[in-house]
Design an enzyme around this catalytic site. Sequence first.
Site, PDB file in Angstrom:
ATOM      1  N   SER A 119       4.800   2.881  -9.010  1.00 25.50           N
ATOM      2  CA  SER A 119       4.440   3.137  -7.611  1.00 25.50           C
ATOM      3  C   SER A 119       4.064   4.587  -7.384  1.00 25.50           C
ATOM      4  O   SER A 119       3.499   4.914  -6.346  1.00 25.50           O
ATOM      5  CB  SER A 119       5.635   2.840  -6.702  1.00 25.50           C
ATOM      6  N   HIS A 140      -1.731  -0.670 -10.193  1.00 27.30           N
ATOM      7  CA  HIS A 140      -0.694  -0.742  -9.159  1.00 27.30           C
ATOM      8  C   HIS A 140      -0.965  -1.899  -8.197  1.00 27.30           C
ATOM      9  O   HIS A 140      -1.816  -1.788  -7.296  1.00 27.30           O
ATOM     10  CB  HIS A 140      -0.642   0.610  -8.416  1.00 27.30           C
ATOM     11  N   GLU A 152      -4.499  -0.643  -6.849  1.00 31.07           N
ATOM     12  CA  GLU A 152      -4.910   0.757  -7.062  1.00 31.07           C
ATOM     13  C   GLU A 152      -5.022   0.949  -8.574  1.00 31.07           C
ATOM     14  O   GLU A 152      -4.093   0.613  -9.311  1.00 31.07           O
ATOM     15  CB  GLU A 152      -3.854   1.728  -6.526  1.00 31.07           C
ATOM     16  N   ASN A 190       1.464   4.736  -1.515  1.00 30.38           N
ATOM     17  CA  ASN A 190       2.832   5.179  -1.238  1.00 30.38           C
ATOM     18  C   ASN A 190       2.901   6.576  -0.645  1.00 30.38           C
ATOM     19  O   ASN A 190       3.857   6.901   0.056  1.00 30.38           O
ATOM     20  CB  ASN A 190       3.684   5.056  -2.499  1.00 30.38           C
TER      21      ASN A 190
END
Length: 283
Positions: A119, A140, A152, A190
Amino acid sequence: MSIQSVMLIGAGQMGGGIAQVMAVAGHKVYLNDMNMGIIKKRLEFIEKILTKDVAKGRISEEQKAETMKNLIPSTDQKDAADCDLVVEAIVENMDIKSKVFRNLDEICKPSCILASNTSSLPITEIAAVTKRPEQVIGMHFMNPVPVMKLVEIIRGIATSDETFAAIQEESRVLHKTPVEVRDVPGFISNRVLQIMINEAIYCLYEGVASVEDIDTVLKLGMNHPMGPLQLADFIGLDTVLAIMETMYEGYADCKYRPCPLLRQYVKAGWLGKKSGRGFYKYD
Ligand SMILES: NC(=O)c1ccc[n+]([C@@H]2O[C@H](COP(=O)([O-])OP(=O)(O)OC[C@H]3O[C@@H](n4cnc5c(N)ncnc54)[C@H](O)[C@@H]3O)[C@@H](O)[C@H]2O)c1
């Protein structure tokens, strides 16, 4: 490069979800974890989801059977020897991930791509423990994987164009939308999301409002499908804390300082939905 066989390291909520979409896409998928009990539980969970999909007419009984056949339990990472791709989805900890990548580098065939579902951790640093940094990449996925469209894709400093193209293509094979993001702590998803979640935890910590009211403000006021505290519970509070720590250290900026209440919850073992208790209680 065409990807046929894959290993998922980690049969948690993310590893299980990624394994499911890859098996649906027709790949042979080794689902690896530390013990057979965890893997069996995850396979039962996937079967339950697929049974619901059959009942709703989304897939046929044959497709469900084919998908389950594609999922192979594994407690030995040596099973990855012939895989074209390995996706790591274990705990968000650099030392533990590095150990796994070092081991995979020894086991996997030279053409195999090693991807991490991290993450927030630097792909460049993960890649550096292998002798194939040009074939290491961030892939991701979002939670829950079968539902969420985004992937991602993060290149380490040495990741090759060929590796990037293969993972971009693989994301499309899985009916996901890939977005390329530079290798910075927390990437885009994130870096933006966790600041909001951490701020919501600070609001609770300072007694600004209750758990339910904080979530209601974001749901009704900003049209979010769920509030940030409930979302944190779904992500896992250990993962939320690990991401905040990585960004706090990586950017050396106090705006990423994890809320003390978040630390306390994690220390208490209140990790959210997966442990039965977080900001909310679960059966
Ligand atoms: N939870 C989310 O919403 C989310 C979203 C995107 C990415 N991620 C990332 O995905 C990764 C996994 O998160 P999760 O939520 O699935 O965690 P989780 O706690 O649900 O699962 C982790 C699994 O990894 C297994 N594991 C740990 N060490 C292992 C090893 N050495 N070999 C094999 N298996 C091992 C554990 O037994 C566990 O089953 C983390 O890096 C996290 O940051 C999480």
